[in-house]
Every structure is written in structure tokens, then in C-alpha cells.
Design an enzyme around this catalytic site. Structure first.
Site, PDB file in Angstrom:
ATOM      1  N   ASP A 314       0.821  -1.210   0.000  1.00  0.00           N
ATOM      2  CA  ASP A 314       0.000   0.000   0.000  1.00  0.00           C
ATOM      3  C   ASP A 314       0.857   1.263   0.000  1.00  0.00           C
ATOM      4  OD1 ASP A 314      -2.677   1.287   0.378  1.00  0.00           O
ATOM      5  OD2 ASP A 314      -1.762   1.962   2.255  1.00  0.00           O
ATOM      6  N   GLU A 367       1.019  -0.588  -5.137  1.00  0.00           N
ATOM      7  CA  GLU A 367      -0.008   0.439  -5.317  1.00  0.00           C
ATOM      8  C   GLU A 367       0.754   1.757  -5.379  1.00  0.00           C
ATOM      9  OE1 GLU A 367      -2.580   3.631  -4.257  1.00  0.00           O
ATOM     10  OE2 GLU A 367      -1.747   2.640  -2.499  1.00  0.00           O
TER      11      GLU A 367
END
Length: 632
Positions: A314, A367
Site C-alpha cells: 500500500d 499500489e
């Protein structure tokens, strides 16, 4: 109660590795470990707290008295406090009480390496030993092929707390999910499932992206064995498991990693590099060896102990740049005078090398929302070393295009075609994630223009375009049946909608798209290679039509795609094709009545020796309104 016995699981080699940041299985040493010592059952504790002058283990077993069980500091300067406490075993709750040398600070902390935590809002750690017999041997032996970059990779993104709830509105347990969720994902045909963070977190509205228990599956849905059962069930159903992993930041909660031993132990001491202004959270100190070892050990832990098949990392962009979300004067340039976080870059490369070095049959997925070069390029060639990267630009451009009324689309066709200019600069995954259906953005179907029929036709067309575009793909739960409301983490998806034809039609389309993606090699064998894609015509702006070819290793497997982005059927539409014999076969028409479409027949003509689009032959077909037609 017996006092602490001097004991250690650490060898001198362990300590050397830890100090140098190269110990990537720290979970075998640090934390709480139930064991037997000299015939006496108890638990060994070890915690890193170099600024401490005293560390106690406190819990119900000693009435939270910090003078009962004082740990011993190691003599080697490692900052590790440890010891064996007899008669304290599995199921006991505990924390560390830390008296700091730093201005006399006193902290009470959960164990950073705890395998199990109390159900929030309670914050203590739980001594645990997860005895589980895995039954996924077949999957583990064959997953290298299933996880390969030239294999189908279709991902269903799930938030466990809101996928489905019971009739009383309670969470489903890991055991219940192992039945209901696994059966559903299998039926829908996805190859992988991605769990939004399942590591323990204190605050539900963070969706799990603010972690306090990095080594513990959240207790909201059960115990660690329960989560292993869920992973095992998915593997037995031949579904890969991707875990969201958050090495970018952590919350300031009093029991968490922040100011752990009265010093900036895990976070960077300079607030310009150690505090995230957007998320009001702390940023890891990537330049500290022991912190790097903590994070990489955590990644290895989920792959080793929980058989995870991939880690989706993330907020990578926030790690890469010193000025991320900061104004002028709020950040300091690196030694070369630019904005790259050199320590974070080094950490990311080391993380990927460690993961692939130990588990060559898994994937790491970034990401990452910027144009940073080489994210999915191997470290040996100067890249960051990820296996894949989310294609955020494609997602934004596609949604921006689809929200426009059809009459205006001819002026914006470049929004769709532009992605082909950079589609092969990285190994891209195309995401329609949870971030696209929250905070007033509306659900995917309600971002589409027109009446109800047009909205759902647009949604089906967009999903078809996604599955036939180069790259792998990801759909957030609810999107696959056209959920109409924004995602709400506090309640179940609106499953009752699938009783209506327009919603069940989208669901059927996703099933068929997954089946086609897995069946036809042209859609996956070269999904990251320019050899696997070719435009037939990207310039028919006036009709808002795109035509293109997907290719695998064998030209006989070529797939042809025609997309009509208007509600006007395009009849006798001529499409140039490479030299071929035989007839064109329709594989999928998103306007089919079984999907909720109008049922317009694509009417493909026989192949004619009439040159078109620079090719020797052509066919004529009807492209139904707001539809994608896939043929071979």
C-alpha cells in the site's frame, strides 16, 4: 508466582543479523513463545527496547504488577530484553511496561510481534501458538504456474467486515467465510482474492490501513487458526490469496509502535520524514537496520506462516518521495538535492529481493500512483523489483471517459487510447478498487450516464474493455453485480440486488469474462508485452468505436475486440483482419439478453478478401449499442 528465568532464543549470529538489518525471520525469536524449559511450561518473551532502563511483562497473571516479571537486558548492545516466565501460557493477555532512559518516559505497549491480539477496542496482546495442519499441498506445489506473469490473474478485492454479514448484522467468522466466500469466488471464476488488511488494527474507519498488530490476524473474525483455515480453503479451491501490506505508516495509538520505548524507535525522528500529514500517522525509519529487519520479517511471516501468495504493498508513492503531500519548506532534499527518499528506495529493493529470494513463486504488487520508472523492473536492472504495479492512470482515464454522455465521447477517445502508449512500461494491473467507490465518488454503475439501461450497458462495456485490455485486473467487491450505493464498511453489500435482472446480468458477465480470460491464451500469455496487443483502428472518433487484437504465442489463438461506446448500433461495420481462413466466431457479446442487454445480434459476415485498415481481408459486423464484442 515464579520470577523470570534467564533464557534466550538468540544466538550471536542472530544478533549480528538483527543489528545489520539482515534478520528476516525475527518472528521466530522476538515476541512471546510458549515453550517448556527444564521440564516447566511457560513462555519466553523478547522485545526490542534499546532506550529502556527497565521492561516488565504485565498481565492478568500478575495483576498487572510491573514489579513481578522484569525482563533481562542482553549484554551485547542489541537493546533486546528477554526472559522465560514459568506457568504463563497460551491464552494469557499481556503488555510490556517500559521505563525509558529518555526523560523518564513510561509506556505500556502491545507486543510488536504478538501472534494474536484482543478484540478492539481492547488493546492487549495474547500469548498464542497456532497449531494448524495445512491441507493445501497441491496448491503450494503448483502455484508457481498460477502466479506467473504469463498466467491469468483476475482479482476479487474484499473487505472481510462488509462483504457479507449474518442476519443480525454481525461479522462472519473466518470459518463461515471459508464456506460462503470461497464458494462465491470460485463460482465467479476469479483466480485470486485480495484481502484489505487483515492484520490487527484498532480503528474500523481506517479499513485496516492503520496497523498495530503486524503479526496478528485481526480478532474481529476469530483466531489465527481460523484465518489459516480460510486461506487453506481458498487454496483447495485453487484461488490465490493476496494480502494488503502496509509498510508505509502506522498510527500513534498509545499501545502501538509509536514512541515505543520512550524514543523514536520505529518512526523517523525528524517529523518532516517521520509524520504523515494526510493520515495523521507515523512513518517508519527506513534507514534504521532493525526497523528494516522488522518490516521484511513481517512480509516473510505472512508468506511463510499463512501461505500468502502475494503481497499488495500500500501507498508506495508516499514512501518514494520526501515531499509527498508536503508543501514547500515542509521537507528536506536528499544528498543529491532531489525529492527521492533514498532510504525507502533501498528498503523496497531489499524487501523485494528478500521476498523473491525466499519465495520465488509469489508476487509483490505495488499500489504506486506516480510515473516513477522501473517499479516492476527487477532490482538487478535498476528497478524496484515488484512483480506488478497498479495502473492508476488507466483507471482514472477510463472512469473519466465513461462518465461522459455518449454524444461527447467522440471528443475524448484519447482518454481510452492513451494507455496503449505506456501500457508496457510496467507489468500493470488494472484496478477498480475500493478507493473508487467511497467519499462521494458514487458506485461504479452510478458514475455512468443515461437511464438505467444505459448505466448498466456502460458498466458491462467497461468491464469487458478492462478484461481485454493488456494487463491483469482487479474488481472491488460489489462491482461485480453493479452495487448501486457507495461502499459502506459498516454493513454488508446489498446482495438483494442480485434478484434483479440488470444486476444478475452484470454478475453473469463477470463470470463469463473470467472464464474467457482463463480459456483464451491470447488474453494472458503476453499480457505485459507489446507483442500481445495491436490496434486495428483507434481513430474512429466519429463513431466512438475501438477495434483491436490480443495475441498469445500462437496466431491461431488471436482474439479480436470491437467496442461501441455509444447507444447507437453500428451496422455493417467493416473491420480489417489479418489473413485467415474460415469464419469469425463470436465469443462474447455484452449486449446479450442474458446479461441484461438488448439482444442485438452482432451478425458477423464471412471473411472477405477486401482490404481494410491496412489488412488484406475484412469482415462486416453489427456492433450492438454500448457493447463489447469479442470474437475469434
Amino acid at each position: 508466582m515464579p520470577q523470570v528465568t534467564v533464557f534466550s532464543l538468540f544466538s550471536e549470529f542472530d544478533i549480528d543479523l538483527f543489528k545489520s538489518g539482515k534478520h528476516f525471520r525475527l518472528y521466530e525469536k522476538l515476541g512471546s513463545h510458549p515453550m517448556e524449559l527444564n521440564g516447566i511450561k511457560g513462555t519466553y518473551f523478547a522485545v526490542w527496547a534499546p532506550s529502556a532502563r527497565a521492561v516488565s511483562v504485565i498481565g492478568n497473571f500478575n495483576e498487572w504488577n510491573d514489579s513481578q516479571h522484569m525482563l533481562n537486558v542482553r549484554w551485547d548492545g542489541s537493546g533486546i530484553w528477554e526472559g522465560f516466565i514459568p506457568e504463563v501460557g497460551v491464552g494469557e493477555i499481556y503488555k510490556y511496561k517500559i521505563y525509558s532512559n529518555n526523560h523518564g518516559a513510561v509506556t505500556e505497549k502491545a507486543d510488536p510481534f504478538a501472534r494474536y491480539c484482543e478484540h478492539p477496542p481492547k488493546t492487549a496482546s495474547i500469548i498464542w501458538k497456532a497449531d494448524y495442519k495445512w491441507e493445501d499441498k497441491k496448491w503450494m506445489e503448483t502455484r508457481k504456474a498460477k502466479n506467473a506473469l504469463d498466467a491469468p490473474f483476475s482479482v476479487y478485492e474484499v473487505h472481510l467486515g462488509s462483504w457479507k454479514r449474518d442476519k443480525d448484522g454481525n461479522f462472519l467468522t473466518y470459518e463461515q467465510l471459508a464456506k460462503d466466500l470461497v464458494a462465491y469466488v470460485k463460482e465467479m471464476g476469479f483466480t485470486h482474492i485480495e484481502f484489505m488488511p487483515i492484520m490487527e488494527y484498532p480503528y474500523d474507519p481506517s479499513w485496516g490501513y492503520q496497523l498495530t498488530g503486524y503479526f496478528a490476524p485481526t480478532s474481529r473474525f476469530g483466531d489465527p487458526e481460523g484465518f489459516k483455515l480460510l486461506v487453506d480453503a481458498l487454496h483447495q479451491a485453487e484461488i490465490g490469496v493476496i494480502l494488503d501490506w502496509v509498510p508505509s505508516h502506522f498510527p500513534e495509538d498509545a499501545h502501538g509502535l509509536g514512541f515505543f520505548d520512550g524514543s523514536h524507535l520505529y518512526e523517523h525522528p525528524d517529523r518532516r520524514r517521520g509524520y504523515h500529514p494526510d493520515w495523521k500517522s507515523l512513518i517508519f525509519n527506513y534507514g534504521r537496520n532493525e526497523v528494516r529487519a522488522f518490516l521484511i520479517s513481517n512480509a516473510i511471516f505472512w508468506l511463510d506462516q499463512y501461505h500468502a501468495d502475494a503481497l499488495r504493498v500500500d501507498a508506495v508513492a508516499s514512501m518514494l518521495y520526501l515531499d509527498y503531500s508536503r508543501e514547500e519548506g515542509e521537507w528536506e532534499a536528499n544528498m543529491y538535492g532531489n525529492n527521492e527518499n533514498l532510504e525507502a528506495l533501498s528498503f523496497i529493493r531489499e524487501f523485494n529481493e528478500a521476498v523473491y529470494g525466499s519465495f520465488p513463486d509469489v508476487q509483490t504488487i505495488a499500489e504506486e500512483s506516480t510515473a516513477f520508472s522501473g517499479v516492476s523492473k527487477p532490482v538487478m536492472y535498476g528497478g524496484l523489483g515488484f512483480g506488478m504495479k497498479w495502473m492508476m492512470g488507466w483507471m482514472h482515464d477510463t472512469l473519466e471517459y465513461f462518465k461522459k454522455e455518449a454524444v461527447y465521447r467522440k471528443h475524448h477517445q484519447n482518454d481510452l487510447t492513451f494507455s496503449a502508449t505506456y501500457a508496457f512500461t510496467e507489468n500493470f494491473m488494472l484496478p477498480f478498487s475500493h478507493d473508487e467507490v467511497v467519499y462521494g465518488k458514487q458506485s461504479l454503475v452510478y458514475r455512468m450516464p443515461g437511464d438505467e439501461w444505459q448505466r448498466f450497458a456502460n458498466l458491462r462495456l467497461m468491464f469487458g474493455y478492462m478484461f481485454t485490455h493488456p494487463g491483469t485486473n482487479l474488481i472491488f467487491m460489489g462491482g461485480e453485480f453493479g452495487q448501486t450505493s457507495e461502499w459502506n464498511f459498516q454493513q454488508s453489500l446489498d446482495w438483494h440486488l442480485t434478484e434483479y435482472d440488470v444486476h444478475s446480468g452484470v454478475q453473469e458477465l463477470i463470470k463469463d469474462l473470467n472464464a474467457i480470460y482463463k480459456k483464451f491464451p491470447a488474453l494472458f500469455q503476453k499480457q505485459f508485452s507489446p507483442d500481445g496487443f495491436q490496434w486495428i483502428d483507434y481513430g474512429d472518433h466519429e463513431n466512438s468505436v475501438l477495434t483491436y487484437i490480443r495475441r498469445g504465442h500462437d496466431t491461431e489463438d488471436d482474439i479480436f475486440i470491437a467496442c461501441n461506446f455509444t447507444p447507437v448500433p453500428r451496422e455493417k461495420y467493416k473491420v480489417g483482419i489479418p489473413k485467415s481462413s474460415g469464419k469469425m466466431k463470436i465469443i462474447l457479446n455484452s449486449d446479450d439478453k442474458k446479461y441484461g442487454g438488448s439482444g442485438t445480434d452482432p451478425k458477423v459476415s464471412s471473411i472477405k478478401k477486401k482490404a481494410w485498415h491496412g489488412r488484406e481481408q475484412s469482415v462486416e459486423l453489427t456492433i450492438p449499442p454500448l457493447s463489447i464484442v469479442i470474437f475469434q
